[in-house]
Motif scaffolding. Structure first.
Motif, mmCIF file in Angstrom:
data_model
loop_
_atom_site.group_PDB
_atom_site.id
_atom_site.type_symbol
_atom_site.label_atom_id
_atom_site.label_comp_id
_atom_site.label_asym_id
_atom_site.label_seq_id
_atom_site.Cartn_x
_atom_site.Cartn_y
_atom_site.Cartn_z
ATOM 1 N N TYR A 140 -65.884 -23.371 -8.304
ATOM 2 C CA TYR A 140 -65.084 -23.117 -9.433
ATOM 3 C C TYR A 140 -64.984 -24.368 -10.386
ATOM 4 C CZ TYR A 140 -60.536 -23.389 -12.087
ATOM 5 O OH TYR A 140 -59.902 -23.691 -13.118
ATOM 6 N N LEU A 141 -64.895 -25.596 -9.947
ATOM 7 C CA LEU A 141 -64.767 -26.885 -10.779
ATOM 8 C C LEU A 141 -66.149 -26.974 -11.405
ATOM 9 C CD1 LEU A 141 -62.722 -29.259 -8.499
ATOM 10 C CD2 LEU A 141 -62.234 -27.759 -10.418
ATOM 11 N N SER A 160 -64.366 -33.089 -16.639
ATOM 12 C CA SER A 160 -64.220 -31.790 -15.876
ATOM 13 C C SER A 160 -63.043 -31.976 -15.061
ATOM 14 C CB SER A 160 -65.312 -31.409 -14.993
ATOM 15 O OG SER A 160 -66.469 -31.075 -15.800
ATOM 16 N N PRO A 161 -62.333 -30.891 -14.627
ATOM 17 C CA PRO A 161 -61.127 -30.955 -13.503
ATOM 18 C C PRO A 161 -61.731 -31.379 -12.205
ATOM 19 C CG PRO A 161 -61.184 -28.823 -14.837
ATOM 20 C CD PRO A 161 -62.291 -29.725 -15.217
ATOM 21 N N PRO A 180 -56.939 -36.061 -16.674
ATOM 22 C CA PRO A 180 -55.581 -36.292 -16.546
ATOM 23 C C PRO A 180 -54.468 -35.433 -15.910
ATOM 24 C CG PRO A 180 -56.277 -35.321 -18.865
ATOM 25 C CD PRO A 180 -57.549 -35.384 -17.802
ATOM 26 N N ILE A 181 -54.963 -34.262 -15.446
ATOM 27 C CA ILE A 181 -54.079 -33.431 -14.677
ATOM 28 C C ILE A 181 -54.585 -33.246 -13.417
ATOM 29 C CG2 ILE A 181 -52.898 -31.367 -14.671
ATOM 30 C CD1 ILE A 181 -52.963 -31.155 -17.688
ATOM 31 N N ASN A 182 -53.912 -33.808 -12.352
ATOM 32 C CA ASN A 182 -54.213 -33.692 -10.662
ATOM 33 C C ASN A 182 -53.617 -33.016 -10.010
ATOM 34 O OD1 ASN A 182 -56.948 -35.458 -11.488
ATOM 35 N ND2 ASN A 182 -55.445 -36.770 -12.156
ATOM 36 N N GLU A 183 -52.685 -32.096 -10.307
ATOM 37 C CA GLU A 183 -51.947 -31.430 -9.426
ATOM 38 C C GLU A 183 -53.154 -30.506 -8.398
ATOM 39 O OE1 GLU A 183 -50.923 -32.078 -12.169
ATOM 40 O OE2 GLU A 183 -48.871 -32.580 -12.104
#
Length: 177
Positions: A6-7, A155-156, A162-165
C-alpha cells in the motif's frame, strides 16, 4: 506485506501527482499534485473533498486512496493556514448483505446501511512546508473524526514523513470533545 504494498502504491501516486500542473488559482501557486487520503479508522470514507476539490475514491477501513487532481498550495507557507476537509463516513463492510434477488430485503439493508452514514467537516491547519517541495495534499482520517493533512512529497512510512500514526488505530470508547 499489505501495508508495505500500500505504501509503495501511495508513494507512486504522490510522486506521479508532483509532475501534474498546479491548480489554476491565483492563490494556489505552490507545487501541485493529487489529493490522496489514508484512513486510520474502522469506518469507510464514502467520499471526501479538500477545499471543495474531490478526492475521487471511496476508502475502506485502514486503507488509502483518492487520486483527485490537482491540488496546490500557495508558494509560501504562512502561520494560520488551513484547509477545509468535508467527508462522509459509513459502515466499512457489507455484513448482512441479502443479495439482489429479494428487492425488499435489499432495499431495507441498503436503508439500514445508509442510516449509519455521517457527514463531517473540519478546518485543518496546514503543517509548515517552508523550504520543502510540495506535492498535492494527503489527508489522514483519524479516530474521533479528527483529520491531519500534509503537503509532503515524502512517502508515508518513510523517514521525514510528518504524520506517523499507525494505520490501524483503535477508536477510543469516548472521544474527546
Amino acid at each position: 506485506m499489505k501495508i508495505r504494498h500500500y505504501l509503495v502504491v501511495l508513494g507512486a501516486l504522490l510522486l506521479a501527482g508532483c509532475s501534474q500542473p498546479a491548480a489554476k488559482a491565483e492563490t494556489r501557486s505552490g507545487g501541485g499534485g493529487t489529493i490522496v487520503a489514508i484512513n486510520h479508522t474502522k469506518w469507510a470514507i464514502n467520499h471526501f473533498s479538500v477545499d471543495g476539490q474531490s478526492g475521487i475514491d471511496a476508502i475502506g477501513p485502514w486503507q488509502g486512496g483518492g487520486g483527485g487532481c490537482c491540488y496546490a498550495v500557495p508558494a509560501k507557507w504562512r502561520p494560520g493556514m488551513t484547509v477545509k476537509v468535508d467527508w462522509e463516513s459509513g459502515v466499512g463492510g457489507s455484513k448482512g448483505f441479502p443479495g439482489f434477488a429479494d428487492r425488499e430485503k435489499f432495499k431495507k439493508w441498503k436503508k439500514d446501511m445508509q442510516a449509519q452514514n455521517e457527514q463531517h467537516s473540519a478546518v485543518v491547519p496546514l503543517l509548515d512546508y517552508t523550504g520543502q517541495k510540495t506535492c498535492g495534499i494527503t489527508v489522514h482520517f483519524m479516530p474521533c473524526d479528527e483529520v491531519k493533512v500534509t503537503t509532503s512529497c515524502v512517502s508515508p512510512g518513510r523517514p521525514g514523513y510528518p504524520i506517523n500514526e499507525p494505520l490501524q488505530m483503535p477508536e477510543p470508547k469516548v472521544c474527546p470533545k
